[in-house]
Design an enzyme around this catalytic site. Sequence first.
Site, short mmCIF file in Angstrom:
data_model
loop_
_atom_site.label_atom_id
_atom_site.label_comp_id
_atom_site.label_asym_id
_atom_site.label_seq_id
_atom_site.Cartn_x
_atom_site.Cartn_y
_atom_site.Cartn_z
N GLU A 1 -1.44 -8.59 4.70
CA GLU A 1 -1.27 -8.19 6.46
C GLU A 1 -2.43 -8.90 7.53
O GLU A 1 -2.08 -9.01 7.43
CB GLU A 1 0.09 -7.73 6.55
CG GLU A 1 -0.35 -6.11 6.71
CD GLU A 1 -0.67 -5.66 5.68
OE1 GLU A 1 -0.58 -6.02 4.57
OE2 GLU A 1 -1.41 -4.05 5.92
N CYS B 1 0.60 -1.06 0.31
CA CYS B 1 0.44 0.33 -0.28
C CYS B 1 1.09 1.11 0.04
O CYS B 1 1.78 1.66 -1.53
CB CYS B 1 -0.95 -0.12 1.19
SG CYS B 1 -2.15 1.04 0.82
N HIS C 1 -4.03 -5.57 0.77
CA HIS C 1 -2.93 -5.88 2.34
C HIS C 1 -2.80 -6.85 2.40
O HIS C 1 -3.94 -7.65 2.99
CB HIS C 1 -3.80 -5.25 3.47
CG HIS C 1 -3.34 -3.23 3.13
ND1 HIS C 1 -2.28 -3.09 3.87
CD2 HIS C 1 -4.71 -2.52 2.36
CE1 HIS C 1 -2.65 -1.95 3.77
NE2 HIS C 1 -3.39 -1.22 3.12
#
Lengths: 277, 79
Positions: free
Chosen positions: A239, A103, A237
């Site tokens: 994560e 990002c 994302h």
Amino acid sequence: MNIQDIRVCVLRIEGTNCEEEAYNAFKLLGADPEKVHLKQLTGDCPPSMRRDLDDYQILMFPGGFSAGDYVRAGAIFAARIKSRLAPDVENFVSSGRPVLGICNGFQILVELGLLPSFDEILSEEPQAALYTNDSGRFECRPTYLKHENHGKCVFTSQLPRGEVVLFPSAHAEGNLRFPTDREMEIVRRLEENDQIVFRYVDADGNYAGYPWCPSGTVANIGGICNPEGNVLGLMPHPERVMFRYQHPDWTRDQDPNAPGDGRVIFSSALEYVSRRY
Amino acid sequence: MVKADIRIELKHGVADPEGENTRKALELLGFKGIKSVKTVKLFEVEMDAEPEEAKEAAEEMCRRLLANPVIQTFRVDLK
């Protein structure tokens, strides 16, 4: 090298806000991550807090709004690195160690000139831009991505080519652009170099426009790597989907604690480092 | 003291979603005859320097931070 000995530098400045998830992702898989402020690498801190980039095996730029997204997203973070740490970062990348930008981290890598990195490791000027979404809005929702890399990218070695994963997107500037007069030529070059890692698709795995592709990015590209494959930048994302319960359809799965789609990015990089060093 | 007006514009051919959305909003407010709306960014930088140095410094600021040459052009005017 054992996974628990792999040191990960999760680099932040003011306005970074995804460092906790980034740290947790590596921690969950048994590595040794650390949240490091840029000033700890440049030495603008008490001696005990000083860190050396060379002591880490993975460098990670997490998401957020570094320096308030002022000027352009990622531009200030990138300019600060370039003015003080360019040789360190170049050495890190040329030694083959993995660098990940998610990002805002992807925006930083592009502004820094580490991606797409056609002719040199760190280009003097940016060779691409992550520009305002076509919608002009912050787009925030789960997005489908097709893995398109043929095996060069060290962050997706455990993900079969053609597989579709779901990573959440949350950005206003994810529209990857190249100089307008050479845009398709550059996309072809990315394809030839095996630098395209993820493209946005619909639920059936077909290339699709808005809203499946949140930004209107060129050729649906959501993530690219450098020609060597050890630097990856992507807008969505991974994560944020380390467990099934973080997926929108988690109640339909057997085990909410099973691995989420994002885990493969981190485990691939750790496996690469543990094999190589 | 010199003031540099640094104007950052989108290159010809680069879409301007912010400008386009603003145009639509202005039309919704009843403004007629709008042909286009473009967004530009203006930085006013005050410097203690001779005009020539100030101009050079301002251009260097654009190259190192203020403009991304893939999508933007810059212009420096001293005041």
